[in-house]
Design an enzyme around this catalytic site. Structure first.
Site, PDB file in Angstrom:
ATOM      1  N   ASN A 263     -21.059   4.295  18.998  1.00  0.00           N
ATOM      2  CA  ASN A 263     -20.592   4.738  20.311  1.00  0.00           C
ATOM      3  C   ASN A 263     -19.052   4.830  20.311  1.00  0.00           C
ATOM      4  O   ASN A 263     -18.420   4.583  19.294  1.00  0.00           O
ATOM      5  CB  ASN A 263     -21.119   3.770  21.378  1.00  0.00           C
ATOM      6  CG  ASN A 263     -21.428   4.476  22.673  1.00  0.00           C
ATOM      7  OD1 ASN A 263     -20.671   5.356  23.094  1.00  0.00           O
ATOM      8  ND2 ASN A 263     -22.522   4.109  23.305  1.00  0.00           N
TER       9      ASN A 263
ATOM     10  N   THR B 190     -16.043 -14.137  12.188  1.00  0.00           N
ATOM     11  CA  THR B 190     -15.066 -14.631  11.214  1.00  0.00           C
ATOM     12  C   THR B 190     -15.710 -15.029   9.896  1.00  0.00           C
ATOM     13  O   THR B 190     -15.018 -15.141   8.886  1.00  0.00           O
ATOM     14  CB  THR B 190     -14.309 -15.847  11.777  1.00  0.00           C
ATOM     15  OG1 THR B 190     -15.267 -16.869  12.075  1.00  0.00           O
ATOM     16  CG2 THR B 190     -13.533 -15.502  13.038  1.00  0.00           C
ATOM     17  N   LYS B 191     -17.044 -15.283   9.936  1.00  0.00           N
ATOM     18  CA  LYS B 191     -17.763 -15.677   8.707  1.00  0.00           C
ATOM     19  C   LYS B 191     -19.045 -14.864   8.623  1.00  0.00           C
ATOM     20  O   LYS B 191     -19.545 -14.381   9.652  1.00  0.00           O
ATOM     21  CB  LYS B 191     -18.118 -17.158   8.758  1.00  0.00           C
ATOM     22  CG  LYS B 191     -16.889 -18.041   8.696  1.00  0.00           C
ATOM     23  CD  LYS B 191     -17.240 -19.507   8.619  1.00  0.00           C
ATOM     24  CE  LYS B 191     -15.952 -20.316   8.541  1.00  0.00           C
ATOM     25  NZ  LYS B 191     -16.027 -21.595   9.214  1.00  0.00           N
TER      26      LYS B 191
ATOM     27  N   ASP C 229      -9.037  -0.594   4.432  1.00  0.00           N
ATOM     28  CA  ASP C 229      -8.197  -0.739   3.228  1.00  0.00           C
ATOM     29  C   ASP C 229      -9.097  -1.125   2.050  1.00  0.00           C
ATOM     30  O   ASP C 229      -9.037  -0.515   0.985  1.00  0.00           O
ATOM     31  CB  ASP C 229      -7.108  -1.778   3.463  1.00  0.00           C
ATOM     32  CG  ASP C 229      -6.137  -1.307   4.548  1.00  0.00           C
ATOM     33  OD1 ASP C 229      -6.583  -1.174   5.708  1.00  0.00           O
ATOM     34  OD2 ASP C 229      -4.965  -1.046   4.235  1.00  0.00           O
TER      35      ASP C 229
ATOM     36  N   ALA D  74     -22.318  -8.954  22.419  1.00  0.00           N
ATOM     37  CA  ALA D  74     -21.092  -8.315  22.910  1.00  0.00           C
ATOM     38  C   ALA D  74     -19.913  -9.290  22.892  1.00  0.00           C
ATOM     39  O   ALA D  74     -20.065 -10.469  23.207  1.00  0.00           O
ATOM     40  CB  ALA D  74     -21.326  -7.823  24.333  1.00  0.00           C
TER      41      ALA D  74
ATOM     42  N   ARG E 108     -21.434 -17.344  16.225  1.00  0.00           N
ATOM     43  CA  ARG E 108     -22.350 -18.312  15.609  1.00  0.00           C
ATOM     44  C   ARG E 108     -23.785 -17.874  15.867  1.00  0.00           C
ATOM     45  O   ARG E 108     -24.059 -17.205  16.867  1.00  0.00           O
ATOM     46  CB  ARG E 108     -22.162 -19.694  16.228  1.00  0.00           C
ATOM     47  CG  ARG E 108     -20.741 -20.200  16.166  1.00  0.00           C
ATOM     48  CD  ARG E 108     -20.704 -21.657  15.778  1.00  0.00           C
ATOM     49  NE  ARG E 108     -19.392 -22.233  16.025  1.00  0.00           N
ATOM     50  CZ  ARG E 108     -18.411 -22.300  15.124  1.00  0.00           C
ATOM     51  NH1 ARG E 108     -18.588 -21.816  13.902  1.00  0.00           N
ATOM     52  NH2 ARG E 108     -17.253 -22.847  15.429  1.00  0.00           N
TER      53      ARG E 108
ATOM     54  N   HIS F 160      -2.992 -10.270   6.733  1.00  0.00           N
ATOM     55  CA  HIS F 160      -1.606 -10.517   6.341  1.00  0.00           C
ATOM     56  C   HIS F 160      -1.419 -12.019   6.145  1.00  0.00           C
ATOM     57  O   HIS F 160      -2.054 -12.809   6.847  1.00  0.00           O
ATOM     58  CB  HIS F 160      -0.655  -9.972   7.411  1.00  0.00           C
ATOM     59  CG  HIS F 160      -0.841  -8.500   7.633  1.00  0.00           C
ATOM     60  ND1 HIS F 160      -0.262  -7.552   6.830  1.00  0.00           N
ATOM     61  CD2 HIS F 160      -1.600  -7.822   8.528  1.00  0.00           C
ATOM     62  CE1 HIS F 160      -0.633  -6.341   7.235  1.00  0.00           C
ATOM     63  NE2 HIS F 160      -1.449  -6.483   8.262  1.00  0.00           N
TER      64      HIS F 160
ATOM     65  N   ASP G  76       0.813  -1.219   0.000  1.00  0.00           N
ATOM     66  CA  ASP G  76       0.000   0.000   0.000  1.00  0.00           C
ATOM     67  C   ASP G  76       0.847   1.271   0.000  1.00  0.00           C
ATOM     68  O   ASP G  76       0.458   2.278   0.570  1.00  0.00           O
ATOM     69  CB  ASP G  76      -0.976  -0.005   1.183  1.00  0.00           C
ATOM     70  CG  ASP G  76      -0.256  -0.109   2.517  1.00  0.00           C
ATOM     71  OD1 ASP G  76       0.996  -0.122   2.531  1.00  0.00           O
ATOM     72  OD2 ASP G  76      -0.949  -0.189   3.548  1.00  0.00           O
TER      73      ASP G  76
HETATM   74  C1  LIG Z   1     -24.970   1.849  21.069  1.00  0.00           C
HETATM   75  C2  LIG Z   1     -25.014   0.706  21.973  1.00  0.00           C
HETATM   76  O1  LIG Z   1     -25.324  -0.361  21.519  1.00  0.00           O
HETATM   77  S1  LIG Z   1     -24.575   0.873  23.609  1.00  0.00           S
HETATM   78  C3  LIG Z   1     -25.187  -0.617  24.394  1.00  0.00           C
HETATM   79  C4  LIG Z   1     -24.152  -1.675  24.519  1.00  0.00           C
HETATM   80  N1  LIG Z   1     -24.802  -2.917  24.925  1.00  0.00           N
HETATM   81  C5  LIG Z   1     -24.415  -4.079  24.433  1.00  0.00           C
HETATM   82  O2  LIG Z   1     -23.456  -4.188  23.688  1.00  0.00           O
HETATM   83  C6  LIG Z   1     -25.234  -5.245  24.843  1.00  0.00           C
HETATM   84  C7  LIG Z   1     -25.179  -6.364  23.779  1.00  0.00           C
HETATM   85  N2  LIG Z   1     -26.126  -7.375  24.131  1.00  0.00           N
HETATM   86  C8  LIG Z   1     -25.829  -8.715  24.087  1.00  0.00           C
HETATM   87  O3  LIG Z   1     -24.706  -9.146  23.798  1.00  0.00           O
HETATM   88  C9  LIG Z   1     -26.982  -9.604  24.449  1.00  0.00           C
HETATM   89  O4  LIG Z   1     -26.487 -10.732  25.174  1.00  0.00           O
HETATM   90  C10 LIG Z   1     -27.822 -10.100  23.261  1.00  0.00           C
HETATM   91  C11 LIG Z   1     -28.484  -8.928  22.545  1.00  0.00           C
HETATM   92  C12 LIG Z   1     -26.974 -10.882  22.253  1.00  0.00           C
HETATM   93  C13 LIG Z   1     -28.855 -10.933  23.996  1.00  0.00           C
HETATM   94  O5  LIG Z   1     -29.709 -11.568  23.187  1.00  0.00           O
HETATM   95  P1  LIG Z   1     -30.834 -12.528  23.845  1.00  0.00           P
HETATM   96  O6  LIG Z   1     -31.526 -13.179  22.743  1.00  0.00           O
HETATM   97  O7  LIG Z   1     -31.626 -11.760  24.835  1.00  0.00           O
HETATM   98  O8  LIG Z   1     -29.935 -13.590  24.537  1.00  0.00           O
HETATM   99  P2  LIG Z   1     -30.029 -14.269  25.952  1.00  0.00           P
HETATM  100  O9  LIG Z   1     -29.517 -13.312  26.981  1.00  0.00           O
HETATM  101  O10 LIG Z   1     -31.389 -14.866  26.147  1.00  0.00           O
HETATM  102  O11 LIG Z   1     -28.964 -15.412  25.728  1.00  0.00           O
HETATM  103  C14 LIG Z   1     -29.183 -16.510  24.864  1.00  0.00           C
HETATM  104  C15 LIG Z   1     -27.946 -17.377  24.928  1.00  0.00           C
HETATM  105  O12 LIG Z   1     -26.874 -16.709  24.244  1.00  0.00           O
HETATM  106  C16 LIG Z   1     -25.782 -16.490  25.117  1.00  0.00           C
HETATM  107  N3  LIG Z   1     -25.249 -15.163  24.854  1.00  0.00           N
HETATM  108  C17 LIG Z   1     -25.894 -13.981  24.916  1.00  0.00           C
HETATM  109  N4  LIG Z   1     -25.072 -12.972  24.609  1.00  0.00           N
HETATM  110  C18 LIG Z   1     -23.873 -13.530  24.348  1.00  0.00           C
HETATM  111  C19 LIG Z   1     -22.627 -12.999  23.986  1.00  0.00           C
HETATM  112  N5  LIG Z   1     -22.476 -11.689  23.826  1.00  0.00           N
HETATM  113  N6  LIG Z   1     -21.605 -13.849  23.769  1.00  0.00           N
HETATM  114  C20 LIG Z   1     -21.770 -15.180  23.947  1.00  0.00           C
HETATM  115  N7  LIG Z   1     -22.945 -15.755  24.297  1.00  0.00           N
HETATM  116  C21 LIG Z   1     -23.976 -14.927  24.495  1.00  0.00           C
HETATM  117  C22 LIG Z   1     -26.386 -16.555  26.518  1.00  0.00           C
HETATM  118  O13 LIG Z   1     -25.415 -16.903  27.465  1.00  0.00           O
HETATM  119  C23 LIG Z   1     -27.438 -17.617  26.341  1.00  0.00           C
HETATM  120  O14 LIG Z   1     -26.835 -18.881  26.357  1.00  0.00           O
HETATM  121  P3  LIG Z   1     -27.552 -20.137  27.095  1.00  0.00           P
HETATM  122  O15 LIG Z   1     -28.816 -20.363  26.291  1.00  0.00           O
HETATM  123  O16 LIG Z   1     -26.555 -21.225  26.972  1.00  0.00           O
HETATM  124  O17 LIG Z   1     -27.843 -19.685  28.478  1.00  0.00           O
END
Ligand SMILES: CC(=O)SCCNC(=O)CCNC(=O)[C@H](O)C(C)(C)COP(=O)(O)OP(=O)(O)OC[C@H]1O[C@@H](n2cnc3c(N)ncnc32)[C@H](O)[C@@H]1OP(=O)(O)O
Length: 193
Positions: free
Chosen positions: A83, A163-164, A91, A158, A178, A113, A15
């Site tokens: 946020n 990756t896919k 790139d 969160a 996933r 890379h 680049d």
């Molecule tokens: C501008 C802004 O956005 S500021 C606000 C910032 N806030 C955030 O980033 C919050 C992001 N929210 C999340 O990650 C939430 O967990 C969501 C939206 C994915 C939740 O979705 P829901 O469908 O309500 O999921 P729920 O809490 O019922 O969990 C379902 C399953 O996924 C799992 N799971 C939920 N979130 C995650 C995650 N981030 N990583 C891994 N597993 C997760 C749970 O542990 C649960 O597993 P289990 O069935 O084995 O117990």
């Protein structure tokens, strides 16, 4: 084939030609100024954001600090909110649809890379475009790898490393990211009782 063409199809390139170093420096200068604005300088930031991005629709809002490789390779639709600490390694082209929302500390990286060390130390890299479709929400700390498309309406939990590509209308999370479940009428009913 030009370097700029190679940058969007995963071919190896360096680049340092075709005006790319200057384009990166100009982009970083603009972002430097953006990140020094005061919280109250909302209108100024709106104008600056239009200069930083390749294109930006109406109602774009990005909380500083922002980091970009170029900025000019990012194309964003209407009603975008990001946020704090958005990092975009643009790139290759990054395309973001309408009504997209990013939580803090999201990273989108189009560049990679080579795994092979002998090729890697030549300094050649590759890039693939990233697409975030309409109405997507990326949770805090989500990382999106080169070449990924996230489908319309989907929510990425969160801390996920995507990756896919992820289909439309699902909640997906994890490392690697996933699909957990589809988005259904029940998700609406939760808040519309
Ligand atoms: C501008 C802004 O956005 S500021 C606000 C910032 N806030 C955030 O980033 C919050 C992001 N929210 C999340 O990650 C939430 O967990 C969501 C939206 C994915 C939740 O979705 P829901 O469908 O309500 O999921 P729920 O809490 O019922 O969990 C379902 C399953 O996924 C799992 N799971 C939920 N979130 C995650 C995650 N981030 N990583 C891994 N597993 C997760 C749970 O542990 C649960 O597993 P289990 O069935 O084995 O117990």
């Amino acid at each position: 084939m030009s370097t700029r063409e190679k940058m969007n199809i995963g071919e190896l390139y360096t680049d340092m030609g075709e005006g790319l170093p200057q384009e990166r420096r100009d982009g970083k200068e603009r972002v430097y100024d953006y990140n020094l604005t005061r919280p109250s300088e909302e209108e100024k930031r709106q104008r600056m954001l239009k200069d930083i991005m390749g294109s930006l629709g109406e109602n774009g809002w990005v909380e500083p600090p922002l980091r970009v490789a170029y900025g000019t390779h990012i194309h964003i639709g209407n009603n975008f909110y990001a946020n704090f600490n958005l990092t975009v390694v643009d790139d290759a082209t990054v395309t973001i649809g309408d009504n997209v929302m990013f939580a803090p500390n999201v990273t989108l990286a189009t560049a990679g890379h080579p795994i092979d060390p002998e090729i890697r130390i030549t300094g050649e890299q590759f890039s693939l475009p990233i697409v975030i479709e309409d109405n997507v929400w990326l949770g805090m700390g989500v990382m999106v790898n080169p070449g990924v498309t996230i489908g319309r309406n989907s929510v990425i939990g969160a801390g996920s490393v995507v990756t896919k590509s992820i289909p439309a209308d699902v909640v997906a999370a994890g490392v690697p990211c996933r699909v957990i479940r589809p988005i259904t009428a029940a998700d609406r009913e939760t808040f519309m009782k």
